[in-house]
Design a protein around this motif. Structure first.
Motif, mmCIF file in Angstrom:
data_model
loop_
_atom_site.group_PDB
_atom_site.id
_atom_site.type_symbol
_atom_site.label_atom_id
_atom_site.label_comp_id
_atom_site.label_asym_id
_atom_site.label_seq_id
_atom_site.Cartn_x
_atom_site.Cartn_y
_atom_site.Cartn_z
ATOM 1 N N ILE A 84 31.023 -34.052 7.353
ATOM 2 C CA ILE A 84 31.964 -33.931 6.236
ATOM 3 C C ILE A 84 31.179 -34.175 4.951
ATOM 4 O O ILE A 84 30.485 -35.183 4.820
ATOM 5 N N ARG A 85 31.253 -33.234 4.038
ATOM 6 C CA ARG A 85 30.542 -33.395 2.767
ATOM 7 C C ARG A 85 31.541 -33.383 1.620
ATOM 8 O O ARG A 85 32.547 -32.679 1.672
ATOM 9 N N GLN A 86 31.232 -34.143 0.579
ATOM 10 C CA GLN A 86 32.087 -34.076 -0.604
ATOM 11 C C GLN A 86 31.897 -32.724 -1.260
ATOM 12 O O GLN A 86 30.804 -32.178 -1.285
ATOM 13 N N ASN A 87 32.990 -32.195 -1.758
ATOM 14 C CA ASN A 87 32.952 -30.880 -2.374
ATOM 15 C C ASN A 87 33.084 -31.041 -3.882
ATOM 16 O O ASN A 87 34.168 -30.950 -4.433
ATOM 17 N N HIS A 88 31.961 -31.349 -4.536
ATOM 18 C CA HIS A 88 32.010 -31.544 -5.981
ATOM 19 C C HIS A 88 32.040 -30.200 -6.686
ATOM 20 O O HIS A 88 31.119 -29.412 -6.569
ATOM 21 N N LEU A 89 33.132 -29.960 -7.419
ATOM 22 C CA LEU A 89 33.172 -28.746 -8.224
ATOM 23 C C LEU A 89 32.197 -28.919 -9.385
ATOM 24 O O LEU A 89 32.135 -29.991 -9.981
ATOM 25 N N ASP A 90 31.474 -27.915 -9.691
ATOM 26 C CA ASP A 90 30.527 -28.017 -10.796
ATOM 27 C C ASP A 90 31.203 -27.745 -12.127
ATOM 28 O O ASP A 90 31.011 -26.707 -12.741
ATOM 29 N N TYR A 91 32.033 -28.708 -12.542
ATOM 30 C CA TYR A 91 32.609 -28.611 -13.890
ATOM 31 C C TYR A 91 31.456 -28.720 -14.883
ATOM 32 O O TYR A 91 30.417 -29.305 -14.591
ATOM 33 N N ARG A 92 31.657 -28.200 -16.099
ATOM 34 C CA ARG A 92 30.658 -28.432 -17.141
ATOM 35 C C ARG A 92 30.565 -29.926 -17.405
ATOM 36 O O ARG A 92 31.583 -30.611 -17.467
#
Lengths: 252, 501
Positions: free
Chosen positions: B66-74
Motif C-alpha cells: 500500500i503506497r500513499q497517493n500524493h497528488l502533485d499539487y503545485r
C-alpha cells in the motif's frame, strides 16, 4: 441515635454535618429499620445516597443539594422544599416533595419517581433516560424554569401548572431542547417559541391518557388533590421529532 | 455529485505472488479488495483504502503493497494537500469533519526536547538487574503530616484511600462502544496481571468484567451512561470526566449504529439509540459544584475509594487544577493536546488545548507553590509513546501516566485514524461482532503485559542510570531533566534548565 419504636427511627439532625448524618443513616438502615424520621434537617446534602434498601425517609425541614443522588431503592418524603440536584442520576426509588425543588431535578435519572408539589428550577428532567423496565417519572405540580426536559432521552415528565392563574402561560423557554427520547405531558398553555426545535406537539391518545391518569392519581394522592379536576383540563404531549437530532452533522 | 477527491492510497498487487485466495477481500472492512467472478481475479478499489495495512499483514504471499497517493499539487506551504482535501470533503457533504485518534499536526512535542541525566564518576549508577529497584506508586490523597504512636510505632493519622500501582502506567479511558468488549477484557486482564489500573471510559462496565474491579477505574461523565450502584461499588477508583484532550469543551456522540444489544446493556440505554454526552456536566458549573459531585460519589461509596477528576489541558489548567484539588479530588488527570479519541471534530482535535508537558509542569508548580501538591496525585495522558516519555513525565511532576493509543497499537492498531467509522479492520474500535473477534483477549492481554513489562524494565534502567533506586526519587525532580532547542520562556514554564547549563 434516635428513639426506636416499631422499627421506626427518629433522628434529630439539628447541627449535624451531612457526613455524620449519612453515616448514621447507613448504620440505622443496616439494622433493618424500615422507616426513619429526620427532624430539623437544614441543608444536609446527599440524603438517601448509598442506602440501597427500600427504606422510607420522612424529612422535616429543608434537605440540601443532591437529595437522593445515585439513589437505589429508598422512598423519601420531604415536608419542605428540596434544593438543587434532587434525584441526580437516580436508579430507583421515590422522592415526594411537599414544596418546591431547585435546579436539575432528576438529572440523568434512569428510574424511580419524583413528585414535586409546587415549582421547580432550571433544567428539570435534563437528560432523563430509560432502560428496559426502568422508566423515570417526574411529576411537577406547579411550573418550571427554562430548559425543562433538555436532552431528554427517556422517561416521563409531567408538568401540571396547577398554580398558574386562568389563562396564564408557563414561563419555561427552550422546553425539550435536544430531546431525543421520552415524553413530556404538559397541562396549561405554552407558545411554540417556548419549545426547543427538536420538539413536536400532539394530543394524547387513549393509552397515553391512561398512563397520565395513573401518575396524576398518584400525585393527587400524595398532595391531596382531586385527580379529576387536574385531568379535566387539556394536556399537550411533547415528543422528540427525531430520535437522532444530531445524526446529520458530520462528514466522514 | 462527482467527487474531486482522489484515492489517498494506491494498492499494488504483485501478480506473480497473488494466488487469488481472497484473504484481503475478507480482511478489508472498507471494501477495497473484491473478487471479480468473471475474470476469476482479485482486484482493488484504491479509493476505498484508508491505509490500515491489515491486508498487507495478512496476505499469505506478501503480494500487497500500500503506497500513499500524493497528488502533485503545485507547491504551496499554506494550501497543503490536507487543507485542500478537507475543503473538498466539506464542499461535498456540508458536514463537520470527523476524525479518530489524536492530533497528528506538527505542534512541538516537548518530550523530544527534554533529555534525562545519568550518573558518571561522581556518584555510581545502579544496575537494576542486580539491585532492587522500586517502581511502586501510590495514588490518592496524602496527609499534610503524619502522626505516629510512639509506643507501638504505628500510624495514628487516618489515611485517605490509596491505590498501589506496580508500574506507573495505566490504561486510559476508552469506552465500551467506542472499543470492543474484547479490548476491554484485554486491558482489564493485563492491568490485573501487571498490578496497574485500566479505565472503562464513560460507556459503563460489562458485568463479565466485574471480577477485575480491583484494577478498574470507572468513569462518571456528562451522559452518566451505565452509572449505577454496582458499577460504582466494584471499581477501585471513580473518575469524573470533565473533558478529554482530543476534544476539550465539547460533548460526545456515540451514534445509534454502534449501540448494539451488548453495548446497550452497559450504557443502560435502548439498543440503536444515540448516546449523547452533553458538553458540560449539567450539575457542574463551578468548582463548588465539582466538589458537590466529588462528595456525592464519596457518599455513594462510603469514602472507600479515591475520586479522580479528568480535564483536558487548557490555558488555565493550573488554576483549575488548584480548584479541583481544593474541591476534594484525590487524583487529577490532565489530558493534553495529543490526547486521542474514538471520534472528534477534526478542527477541535487539532486546534484546541495545550501540550501536556506544559500543562503538567505548570500544574505541578502551581500546586507546590500553594502547598497542596500532596493532596492529590497527578496523572497525565495524551501522546505518551514510550518509557522515555513516562520517565520525563514523572520527572516533570506526574505520579503516573495513562496510555491509550500506545495500548491500542500493542493490540494491533496501525493508527489509520478511522476510529470514528466503526469499521476498524483490526477489530479494536468497533462493535461489529464479525470484527471484534479479531482481538483475542488471551493474546491481547499478553501483548499488553509484554508492553508494560518492557517499559518497566526500561524505567528501572533509567532510574539505575540516574543513580537512584526508586521512582519516588525521580518524581518531580526536574534537575534530572535538561532542555534541548527550547526558548527561555519554554524552559521557564517547564522549570528545566538548558542542556549544558
Amino acid at each position: 441515635m434516635g428513639r426506636w419504636r416499631n422499627s421506626t427511627a427518629k433522628i434529630d439532625a439539628a447541627g449535624i454535618y451531612y457526613r455524620e448524618l449519612n453515616a448514621k443513616l447507613r448504620g440505622v438502615v443496616s439494622n433493618g429499620t424500615k422507616k426513619i424520621e429526620l427532624h430539623n434537617i437544614h441543608g444536609q446534602r446527599y440524603i438517601g445516597t448509598d442506602l440501597d434498601k427500600p427504606v422510607e425517609l420522612e424529612i422535616f425541614g429543608t434537605p440540601g443539594n443532591d437529595l437522593g443522588a445515585f439513589m437505589n431503592g429508598p422512598r423519601i418524603i420531604v415536608h419542605g422544599n428540596a434544593q438543587d440536584g434532587c434525584g441526580n442520576t437516580m436508579d430507583s426509588g421515590e422522592i415526594i416533595i411537599h414544596g418546591h425543588a431547585g435546579d436539575i431535578v432528576g438529572l440523568s435519572a434512569r428510574g424511580g419517581k419524583i413528585f414535586v408539589r409546587d415549582d421547580v428550577g432550571y433544567r428539570a428532567g435534563i437528560h432523563m433516560k430509560e432502560y428496559q423496565d426502568k422508566k423515570p417519572v417526574l411529576v411537577i405540580g406547579g411550573t418550571a424554569q427554562d430548559f425543562l426536559g433538555e436532552y431528554m432521552a427517556g422517561g416521563i415528565l409531567i408538568l401540571l401548572g396547577l398554580n398558574l392563574a386562568e389563562g396564564e402561560h408557563h414561563k419555561s423557554r427552550f422546553i425539550g431542547t435536544g430531546m431525543h427520547g421520552g415524553v413530556i405531558y404538559l397541562r396549561g398553555n405554552v407558545e411554540n417559541y417556548q419549545l426547543g426545535k427538536e420538539v413536536g406537539v400532539t394530543d394524547l391518545d387513549e393509552e397515553e391518557r391512561h398512563i397520565l391518569k395513573q401518575y396524576v392519581d398518584e400525585f393527587a394522592e400524595h398532595f391531596n388533590y382531586q385527580p379529576d379536576e387536574i385531568l379535566d383540563q387539556e394536556f399537550l404531549e411533547l415528543y422528540p421529532r427525531w430520535l437522532r437530532p444530531y445524526g446529520r452533522l458530520y462528514a466522514y | 455529485m462527482k467527487t474531486y477527491l482522489t484515492p489517498k492510497f494506491l494498492v499494488q498487487r504483485d501478480p506473480e505472488r497473488c494466488i487469488q485466495c481472497q484473504v484481503c477481500v475478507n480482511q478489508c472492512t472498507f471494501d477495497t479488495h473484491y473478487y471479480d467472478v468473471e475474470d476469476d481475479e482479485v482486484r482493488s478499489h484504491d479509493e476505498n483504502c484508508i491505509g490500515c495495512l491489515r491486508c498487507v499483514l495478512f496476505c499469505p504471499t506478501r503480494a500487497l503493497t500500500i503506497r500513499q497517493n500524493h497528488l502533485d499539487y503545485r507547491d504551496n506551504y499554506n494550501w497543503r494537500p490536507e487543507v485542500i482535501e478537507d475543503i473538498v470533503k466539506q464542499a461535498e457533504t456540508g458536514g463537520v469533519l470527523l476524525t479518530g485518534m489524536g492530533n497528528d499536526k506538527g505542534q512541538r512535542i516537548y518530550w523530544d526536547h527534554l533529555v534525562l541525566n545519568a550518573s558518571q564518576v561522581t556518584n555510581p549508577s545502579i544496575d537494576p538487574l542486580r539491585e532492587p529497584m522500586e517502581l511502586t506508586t501510590y495514588l490518592g490523597r496524602k496527609p499534610d503530616r503524619i502522626e505516629l504512636d510512639s509506643e507501638s510505632s504505628t500510624l495514628k493519622t487516618e489515611l485517605a484511600p490509596q491505590v498501589s500501582l506496580e508500574v506507573p502506567v495505566m490504561f486510559a479511558a476508552m469506552s465500551y462502544g467506542a472499543v470492543s468488549l474484547n479490548v476491554h477484557e484485554s486491558l482489564a486482564r493485563a492491568a490485573t496481571e501487571m498490578g496497574t489500573l485500566w479505565n472503562t471510559g464513560e460507556g459503563g462496565l460489562h458485568s463479565k468484567l466485574y471480577k477485575y474491579g480491583n484494577n478498574t477505574i470507572v468513569q462518571v461523565a456528562s451522559g452518566r451512561f451505565g452509572v449505577h450502584a454496582e458499577y460504582l461499588d466494584v471499581a477501585r477508583v471513580i473518575e469524573i470526566k470533565i473533558g478529554q484532550g482530543a476534544k476539550p469543551g465539547i460533548g460526545g456522540h456515540l451514534p445509534g449504529e454502534k449501540v448494539s444489544s451488548e453495548v446497550s446493556l452497559t450504557r443502560m440505554i435502548p439498543q440503536g439509540t444515540d448516546a449523547l454526552s452533553p458538553a458540560p456536566q449539567h450539575d457542574i458549573y463551578s468548582i463548588e459544584d465539582l466538589a458537590q459531585l466529588i462528595y456525592a460519589l464519596k457518599e455513594a461509596t462510603n469514602y472507600s475509594k479515591p475520586i479522580s477528576v479528568k480535564i483536558a489541558a487548557v490555558h488555565n489548567s493550573a488554576a483549575i487544577a488548584s480548584g479541583m484539588v481544593r474541591a476534594g479530588a484525590d487524583i487529577i488527570v490532565l489530558d493534553g493536546l495529543r490526547g486521542s479519541t474514538g471520534a472528534a471534530p477534526k478542527i477541535i482535535r487539532d486546534n484546541v488545548g495545550i501540550p501536556i508537558e506544559m500543562a503538567l509542569a505548570s500544574v505541578d508548580s502551581r500546586l507546590r507553590q500553594e502547598g497542596i501538591r500532596n493532596q492529590a496525585s497527578v496523572v497525565v495522558s495524551g501522546g505518551i509513546r514510550n518509557s522515555g516519555d513516562v520517565a520525563k513525565a514523572i520527572a516533570l511532576g506526574a505520579d503516573a501516566v495513562y496510555i491509550g493509543t500506545a495500548a491500542l497499537i500493542a493490540l494491533g492498531c496501525h493508527v489509520c485514524q478511522q476510529c470514528h467509522t466503526g469499521k476498524c479492520a483490526w477489530g479494536i474500535c468497533t462493535t461489529d461482532l464479525r470484527l471484534t473477534k479479531r482481538v483475542n483477549p488471551d493474546i491481547g492481554a499478553r501483548r499488553l503485559t509484554n508492553l508494560l513489562r518492557g517499559w518497566s524494565i526500561e524505567l528501572k534502567d533509567i532510574l539505575g542510570g540516574l543513580g537512584v533506586n526508586a521512582l519516588e526519587s525521580l518524581r518531580g525532580n526536574r534537575l534530572h531533566l535538561r532542555g534541548v532547542g527550547l526558548t527561555d520562556t519554554e524552559l521557564d514554564i517547564l522549570g528545566v534548565r538548558m542542556a549544558g547549563s
